[in-house]
Each structure stands twice: as C-alpha cells, then as structure tokens.
Design a protein around this motif. Structure first.
Motif, PDB file in Angstrom:
ATOM      1  N   ALA A 156       5.370   2.636   8.980  1.00  0.00           N
ATOM      2  CA  ALA A 156       3.990   2.786   8.527  1.00  0.00           C
ATOM      3  C   ALA A 156       3.284   3.863   9.342  1.00  0.00           C
ATOM      4  O   ALA A 156       3.279   3.804  10.577  1.00  0.00           O
ATOM      5  CB  ALA A 156       3.252   1.454   8.659  1.00  0.00           C
ATOM      6  N   ASP A 157       2.693   4.840   8.661  1.00  0.00           N
ATOM      7  CA  ASP A 157       1.935   5.862   9.370  1.00  0.00           C
ATOM      8  C   ASP A 157       0.515   5.356   9.634  1.00  0.00           C
ATOM      9  O   ASP A 157       0.166   4.219   9.300  1.00  0.00           O
ATOM     10  CB  ASP A 157       1.930   7.179   8.595  1.00  0.00           C
ATOM     11  N   ILE A 158      -0.313   6.203  10.220  1.00  0.00           N
ATOM     12  CA  ILE A 158      -1.654   5.791  10.609  1.00  0.00           C
ATOM     13  C   ILE A 158      -2.476   5.350   9.399  1.00  0.00           C
ATOM     14  O   ILE A 158      -3.271   4.417   9.479  1.00  0.00           O
ATOM     15  CB  ILE A 158      -2.371   6.925  11.391  1.00  0.00           C
ATOM     16  N   TYR A 159      -2.281   5.983   8.260  1.00  0.00           N
ATOM     17  CA  TYR A 159      -3.036   5.641   7.059  1.00  0.00           C
ATOM     18  C   TYR A 159      -2.663   4.238   6.567  1.00  0.00           C
ATOM     19  O   TYR A 159      -3.544   3.435   6.216  1.00  0.00           O
ATOM     20  CB  TYR A 159      -2.775   6.673   5.955  1.00  0.00           C
ATOM     21  N   ALA A 160      -1.364   3.946   6.542  1.00  0.00           N
ATOM     22  CA  ALA A 160      -0.913   2.625   6.100  1.00  0.00           C
ATOM     23  C   ALA A 160      -1.361   1.537   7.065  1.00  0.00           C
ATOM     24  O   ALA A 160      -1.758   0.445   6.648  1.00  0.00           O
ATOM     25  CB  ALA A 160       0.606   2.615   5.957  1.00  0.00           C
ATOM     26  N   LEU A 161      -1.294   1.822   8.369  1.00  0.00           N
ATOM     27  CA  LEU A 161      -1.708   0.837   9.368  1.00  0.00           C
ATOM     28  C   LEU A 161      -3.175   0.478   9.205  1.00  0.00           C
ATOM     29  O   LEU A 161      -3.552  -0.706   9.237  1.00  0.00           O
ATOM     30  CB  LEU A 161      -1.450   1.388  10.772  1.00  0.00           C
ATOM     31  N   GLU A 162      -4.019   1.478   9.020  1.00  0.00           N
ATOM     32  CA  GLU A 162      -5.450   1.206   8.893  1.00  0.00           C
ATOM     33  C   GLU A 162      -5.776   0.519   7.569  1.00  0.00           C
ATOM     34  O   GLU A 162      -6.590  -0.411   7.527  1.00  0.00           O
ATOM     35  CB  GLU A 162      -6.239   2.499   9.036  1.00  0.00           C
ATOM     36  N   ALA A 163      -5.155   0.968   6.490  1.00  0.00           N
ATOM     37  CA  ALA A 163      -5.415   0.350   5.183  1.00  0.00           C
ATOM     38  C   ALA A 163      -4.983  -1.108   5.164  1.00  0.00           C
ATOM     39  O   ALA A 163      -5.685  -1.979   4.623  1.00  0.00           O
ATOM     40  CB  ALA A 163      -4.706   1.135   4.081  1.00  0.00           C
ATOM     41  N   ALA A 164      -3.838  -1.402   5.780  1.00  0.00           N
ATOM     42  CA  ALA A 164      -3.346  -2.780   5.805  1.00  0.00           C
ATOM     43  C   ALA A 164      -4.228  -3.669   6.658  1.00  0.00           C
ATOM     44  O   ALA A 164      -4.526  -4.816   6.284  1.00  0.00           O
ATOM     45  CB  ALA A 164      -1.902  -2.797   6.330  1.00  0.00           C
ATOM     46  N   TYR A 165      -4.675  -3.164   7.802  1.00  0.00           N
ATOM     47  CA  TYR A 165      -5.516  -3.983   8.679  1.00  0.00           C
ATOM     48  C   TYR A 165      -6.883  -4.212   8.052  1.00  0.00           C
ATOM     49  O   TYR A 165      -7.464  -5.292   8.175  1.00  0.00           O
ATOM     50  CB  TYR A 165      -5.639  -3.316  10.044  1.00  0.00           C
ATOM     51  N   TYR A 166      -7.411  -3.202   7.360  1.00  0.00           N
ATOM     52  CA  TYR A 166      -8.677  -3.359   6.643  1.00  0.00           C
ATOM     53  C   TYR A 166      -8.530  -4.439   5.556  1.00  0.00           C
ATOM     54  O   TYR A 166      -9.392  -5.304   5.399  1.00  0.00           O
ATOM     55  CB  TYR A 166      -9.088  -2.026   6.028  1.00  0.00           C
ATOM     56  N   GLU A 167      -7.420  -4.380   4.830  1.00  0.00           N
ATOM     57  CA  GLU A 167      -7.198  -5.342   3.743  1.00  0.00           C
ATOM     58  C   GLU A 167      -7.177  -6.781   4.246  1.00  0.00           C
ATOM     59  O   GLU A 167      -7.843  -7.653   3.677  1.00  0.00           O
ATOM     60  CB  GLU A 167      -5.889  -5.016   3.026  1.00  0.00           C
TER      61      GLU A 167
END
Length: 348
Positions: free
Chosen positions: A119-130
C-alpha cells in the motif's frame, strides 16, 4: 452507569455552556471560531498540509468556520491532546492513536505491519480515513466523545541509526530504538532491539545524549525534527508499519454543526488524501536526495533480511487481536476491516 463520554460531557459542561453551547450554532450566520491544537513543530513537513486543510474548510464554508491554530504543544502537550478535545480546551485536535493506545486501542490497528499488501501513501490514508468514519467511529470514537475529520499516515517506517549500520538483524541486538506505541514496541522487540518510548520532540536530545541509538521513523519526519544532524544510516526498504493519526473534533460540537458544514468537513477530508499523498511523496524524494548529499547512507537491506523481517513481524497482527479480544474489544473485526480497506484502496 456513566461512560467516559458522559463523564467528559459533564466535566466540560459548565465551561462550555457559555461559549460553545447550542446558542452559537443558532447564530451560525456569524463565523464559528474553532481552536485547533497539535503537537507538531512549525517546521514539520505537514504544516503546509494543515494550512491547506484549514483554508479549504474556511473557503468551503464561505467563512462560517474559522480556525485558531495552536501548533507545537501551545495549547496542550502531545500526551494531553485527547483530553484537550474531550474537555473542549481544544475544539479540534491532532490524535496520533499510538500515543493513546490505552484510551483508543482499536485505532492503533493502522500501525500494524501488513507486509503482504503493498500500500502506498494514498492507499494508507484512504483506508485509515474509511475505517475512521466507519468501524472505529462505531466501536470507539463515539464513546470517546470525538469525531474524525481527516486521516493522516506516514509512508512505511524504516530504521534510522546514529552510529551503527544495520546490515543483518543481529546488528540490531541491544540497540535502543525509539518507538511511538505498543505496536512498534512489539516490532522492535521481535527484531531484537530494545524499544524506548519517547515523543518526537524528545528524540533529538535522547539521541544526542545516548539514550537512543536510533529511531523508527520515515524520512520526512527525520527532516522535521532535524534528526539528520545526528543520523548516519537509514534503511529504505523496511516495512515496520506506519504512524497514522486523525484530526478529530469534540463530538458534541460536531453533532451541533449544521449538516451543510458537516458535509464540507467530510468532502475536504476526502479530497485532502490526494494533496497530502502528493506532498509527502515529493518531500520524501527531495529529502532522500539531500540526506545522501549530507553524508547519510540511505540504503536497502538484502532480500533475505527483508524476508526474515517479514517472518518475524507477521505474528504481531494476531497477537494484537488476541490481546484486545481478551478485553472484550472487537479486535478481529477491526483488523478484518483494516485489511479489507487496504486491499480495496491499494487496488484503486
């Protein structure tokens, strides 16, 4: 029985009634000024991101929301930020879950090493936000009296050492390594190091006086806390988990906001993921180059060392879930939600 949220509401009610109760929402035509508190120094890499977020909310609400920003522990220390937003010393605060593992244990799921998902930075942030607006809100944040507004994540953490180059895991034996919470404690212990918990503002002095031999961090944070003055060796292909956080609002304030203002906060929170990801990726590339020019050796560990690291770190997820299940917390459900969100956004 009075739960924590009820207790916090009662404790804060007297102080809040005069200035933050329902009447200020009724007067929503006037600007609502919110106190925003964090522990990050003004030189931190995330300051342009925070300023962008503030501006987007102020513009999106056409000036109905205004912020007073108190960085660098001006309003509350790093360890007191959760209490500050619960008791309305602050209206919005930076909540790094790993600092509050006893009070927000389920939110620390984001720091678990999940090496099988790239997971790149975009996926990490999107998943944690979700999961912050989903399962964590359901099982933890509501009772804690907070509501997540935005999520933030680092890239995968690496080792940054003052004087010893880590070539094999044997080199880590006996080394005192700064960690940011219980998950990182487990990771460093599994790899043979000695975990030491200090907050980021304390790291420089601890490295300087020999209390620490190194730290678990990502490259932008090394720059933000000026640790590149002291660090000489940095690995670049480990995955020691990440450090993630929320900016959260006092729940009662959130519930009192008009729906259209709530909608602006949520839209800006989603849109910020791309802006923050671009900023962090760009800064990482820039500072990696600068560190090498400065004489810091930024290097990859051999594939067999990465394989051994992955083998040792993988059981941490199961141990984390087992620990909190014994406390009657829905840890396995939270882990499953986190892994599912990572897989979803890593493919996006």
């Amino acid at each position: 029985m009075i739960n924590r949220r009820s207790f916090v509401k009662l404790a804060a009610a007297g102080a809040a009634a005069g200035s933050f109760g329902m009447p200020w929402i009724a007067r929503a035509a006037k600007p609502i000024t919110l106190k925003l508190a964090d522990s990050l120094p003004t030189t931190h890499y995330s300051m342009p991101i925070i300023k962008h977020w503030i501006k987007q909310i102020e513009d999106g609400t056409e000036g109905r929301i205004r912020f007073e920003h108190y960085p660098a522990e001006q309003l509350a220390s790093a360890r007191d930020l959760l209490d500050a937003v619960q008791t309305r010393i602050a209206d919005v605060a930076y909540i790094p879950a790993q600092y509050f593992s006893e009070k927000l244990p389920m939110a620390t799921v984001g720091s678990l090493p999940i090496p099988e998902i790239k997971a790149d930075i975009y996926a990490l942030e999107a998943a944690y936000y979700e999961i912050g607006l989903g399962i964590l809100d359901e099982v933890e944040f509501r009772d804690a009296g907070i509501r997540a507004l935005r999520a933030s994540s680092t890239e995968a953490y690496n080792l940054h050492m003052v004087s010893r180059k880590i070539v094999t895991l044997d080199d880590l034996s006996g080394q005192k390594i700064r960690v940011g919470g219980n998950v990182q404690q487990q990771a460093i212990t599994a790899l043979g190091g000695i975990p030491v918990t200090v907050t980021p503002p304390e790291i420089y002095n601890a490295m300087q006086n020999g209390t620490l031999d190194g730290t678990v961090f990502h490259i932008p944070s090394i720059h933000s806390y000026k640790l590149n003055d002291l660090v000489r060796y940095s690995t670049d292909n480990l995955n020691l988990g990440v450090f993630n956080s929320y900016y959260a609002m006092n729940r009662d304030l959130w519930d009192d906001l008009p729906p259209d203002i709530q909608a602006v906060f949520d839209k800006v929170g989603r849109d910020l993921i791309r802006f923050e990801g671009d900023t962090i990726s760009r800064q990482s590339d820039t500072w990696r180059t600068e560190f090498r020019k400065q004489g810091i050796e930024v290097y990859d560990l051999a594939p067999e060392v990465i394989d051994e690291t992955t083998r040792r770190l993988t059981p941490i997820r199961q141990k984390w879930a087992e620990l909190y299940e014994t406390r009657n917390l829905p840890a396995r459900r939270v882990v499953d939600a986190w892994v599912a969100a990572l897989k979803k956004h890593a493919r996006a």
